[in-house]
Design a protein around this motif. Structure first.
Motif, mmCIF file in Angstrom:
data_model
loop_
_atom_site.group_PDB
_atom_site.id
_atom_site.type_symbol
_atom_site.label_atom_id
_atom_site.label_comp_id
_atom_site.label_asym_id
_atom_site.label_seq_id
_atom_site.Cartn_x
_atom_site.Cartn_y
_atom_site.Cartn_z
ATOM 1 N N LEU A 17 0.793 -1.227 0.000
ATOM 2 C CA LEU A 17 0.000 0.000 0.000
ATOM 3 C C LEU A 17 0.825 1.277 0.000
ATOM 4 N N SER A 18 1.931 1.308 0.700
ATOM 5 C CA SER A 18 2.591 2.580 0.992
ATOM 6 C C SER A 18 2.865 3.411 -0.247
ATOM 7 N N ALA A 19 3.567 2.852 -1.212
ATOM 8 C CA ALA A 19 3.981 3.634 -2.373
ATOM 9 C C ALA A 19 2.832 3.881 -3.330
ATOM 10 N N GLN A 20 1.846 3.011 -3.328
ATOM 11 C CA GLN A 20 0.827 3.066 -4.369
ATOM 12 C C GLN A 20 -0.136 4.226 -4.216
ATOM 13 N N PHE A 21 -0.449 4.612 -2.998
ATOM 14 C CA PHE A 21 -1.469 5.618 -2.786
ATOM 15 C C PHE A 21 -0.900 7.012 -2.607
ATOM 16 N N LYS A 22 0.403 7.197 -2.815
ATOM 17 C CA LYS A 22 0.986 8.484 -2.446
ATOM 18 C C LYS A 22 0.440 9.628 -3.281
ATOM 19 N N ARG A 23 -0.010 9.377 -4.508
ATOM 20 C CA ARG A 23 -0.552 10.463 -5.323
ATOM 21 C C ARG A 23 -1.930 10.879 -4.842
ATOM 22 N N PHE A 24 -2.630 9.964 -4.167
ATOM 23 C CA PHE A 24 -3.951 10.294 -3.680
ATOM 24 C C PHE A 24 -3.944 10.651 -2.203
ATOM 25 N N SER A 25 -2.873 10.291 -1.510
ATOM 26 C CA SER A 25 -2.860 10.486 -0.067
ATOM 27 C C SER A 25 -2.419 11.880 0.308
ATOM 28 N N SER A 26 -3.031 12.417 1.353
ATOM 29 C CA SER A 26 -2.630 13.725 1.860
ATOM 30 C C SER A 26 -1.264 13.680 2.512
ATOM 31 N N GLY A 27 -0.754 12.505 2.800
ATOM 32 C CA GLY A 27 0.531 12.394 3.458
ATOM 33 C C GLY A 27 0.424 12.465 4.958
ATOM 34 N N PRO A 41 4.089 20.187 11.880
ATOM 35 C CA PRO A 41 2.695 20.219 12.330
ATOM 36 C C PRO A 41 1.746 20.182 11.140
ATOM 37 N N ILE A 42 0.727 19.355 11.239
ATOM 38 C CA ILE A 42 -0.256 19.178 10.173
ATOM 39 C C ILE A 42 -1.645 19.221 10.794
ATOM 40 N N VAL A 43 -2.552 19.967 10.169
ATOM 41 C CA VAL A 43 -3.934 20.031 10.634
ATOM 42 C C VAL A 43 -4.839 19.433 9.571
ATOM 43 N N ALA A 44 -5.724 18.539 10.010
ATOM 44 C CA ALA A 44 -6.672 17.893 9.104
ATOM 45 C C ALA A 44 -8.081 18.049 9.649
ATOM 46 N N CYS A 45 -9.060 17.969 8.754
ATOM 47 C CA CYS A 45 -10.456 18.143 9.161
ATOM 48 C C CYS A 45 -11.340 17.103 8.491
ATOM 49 N N ASP A 46 -12.223 16.507 9.285
ATOM 50 C CA ASP A 46 -13.279 15.623 8.786
ATOM 51 C C ASP A 46 -14.601 16.350 9.021
ATOM 52 N N PHE A 47 -15.286 16.684 7.933
ATOM 53 C CA PHE A 47 -16.462 17.538 8.021
ATOM 54 C C PHE A 47 -17.680 16.818 7.454
ATOM 55 N N GLU A 48 -18.736 16.722 8.274
ATOM 56 C CA GLU A 48 -19.986 16.098 7.847
ATOM 57 C C GLU A 48 -21.154 16.919 8.382
ATOM 58 N N LYS A 99 -4.157 26.277 7.332
ATOM 59 C CA LYS A 99 -3.893 25.388 6.202
ATOM 60 C C LYS A 99 -4.341 23.982 6.570
ATOM 61 N N LEU A 100 -5.238 23.416 5.779
ATOM 62 C CA LEU A 100 -5.876 22.156 6.143
ATOM 63 C C LEU A 100 -5.651 21.065 5.106
ATOM 64 N N ARG A 101 -5.784 19.832 5.576
ATOM 65 C CA ARG A 101 -5.860 18.653 4.726
ATOM 66 C C ARG A 101 -7.238 18.036 4.946
ATOM 67 N N ILE A 102 -7.943 17.801 3.858
ATOM 68 C CA ILE A 102 -9.312 17.313 3.952
ATOM 69 C C ILE A 102 -9.486 16.095 3.054
ATOM 70 N N GLU A 190 -4.609 22.511 1.660
ATOM 71 C CA GLU A 190 -3.293 22.046 1.220
ATOM 72 C C GLU A 190 -3.402 20.783 0.375
ATOM 73 N N PHE A 191 -4.201 19.821 0.828
ATOM 74 C CA PHE A 191 -4.341 18.542 0.150
ATOM 75 C C PHE A 191 -5.791 18.091 0.216
ATOM 76 N N ILE A 192 -6.213 17.374 -0.800
ATOM 77 C CA ILE A 192 -7.527 16.738 -0.800
ATOM 78 C C ILE A 192 -7.328 15.251 -1.045
ATOM 79 N N ASP A 193 -7.827 14.446 -0.129
ATOM 80 C CA ASP A 193 -7.656 12.997 -0.187
ATOM 81 C C ASP A 193 -9.008 12.343 -0.438
#
Length: 218
Positions: A17-27, A41-48, A99-102, A190-193
């Protein structure tokens, strides 16, 4: 067993899995390389509609550390603006960066495992663009899509060498609406996963030795 589950199990069995999803993964859960000791430091949000979750981690080589976490439940019938709920939860958690990763999920998100003949990567995107509508239930102009080469020089049905590819697509209107809510709240994306791939990536990070047995036994 349903065909979709069989396909997913075969995928886990045959790929790392590790290398394969790197283009889609927020990291967010990628293991850092190199020998530096600086934490990131990285900030991520799960919004529903029913909840908002913010978390902050510090990422250093080979580990992540949760430093802040804030969750707020929401009434799905509420007339409050989504952007106001985001700001309220964010401010309550005392996060330092906007700056967020979502991630995105839902019926407008499509993931497919496909095969193409072996070719140069520079030619692959153009080749997929001519056939992408065969793999998704939407018109090509209605989606934002990308792909990741999982494995190369593998036998394919024609008896020649080919490429195993992960194709992901998101309905453009859904994606733009999701981004707009965060922008209205004053955030920078910053990133969309893709939600499901992010979950798999997290599982692989924290449980690297059990990922295949979990896939094969469920």
């Amino acid at each position: 067993m349903c065909p979709e589950r069989t396909q997913l199990q075969n995928f886990f069995k045959n790929f790392t899995l590790s290398a394969q999803f790197k283009r889609f993964s927020s990291g967010l859960f990628k293991k850092a390389g190199g020998t530096h000791t600086e934490t990131v430091p990285i900030v991520a949000c799960d919004f529903e509609k029913t909840k908002v979750v913010f978390l902050e981690i510090e990422k250093s080589p080979q580990k992540v550390r949760l430093t802040k976490f804030q969750k707020m439940t929401r009434n799905p019938e509420s007339t409050d603006k989504d952007s106001d709920a985001l700001k309220q939860c964010f401010e309550a958690g005392g996060f330092a960066t906007t700056k967020l990763r979502i991630s995105v999920k839902g019926q407008g998100v499509i993931v497919r495992f496909i095969q193409f003949p072996q070719m140069k990567h520079d030619d692959l995107r153009n080749a997929i663009s001519f056939e992408v509508d065969q793999y998704i239930p939407f018109k090509t102009q209605e989606v934002v899509w990308d792909f990741c080469v999982l494995e190369e020089n593998v036998p394919i049905a024609s008896g020649t060498k080919g490429m195993n590819i992960l194709l992901a697509a998101v309905k453009r209107d859904d994606l733009n609406a999701h981004i707009q809510v965060f922008q209205e709240a004053g955030f920078q994306i910053e990133f969309i996963d893709i939600d499901a791939l992010a979950a798999i990536n997290a599982l692989e990070f924290f449980h690297p030795f059990v990922r295949r047995s979990l896939a094969l036994n469920h």
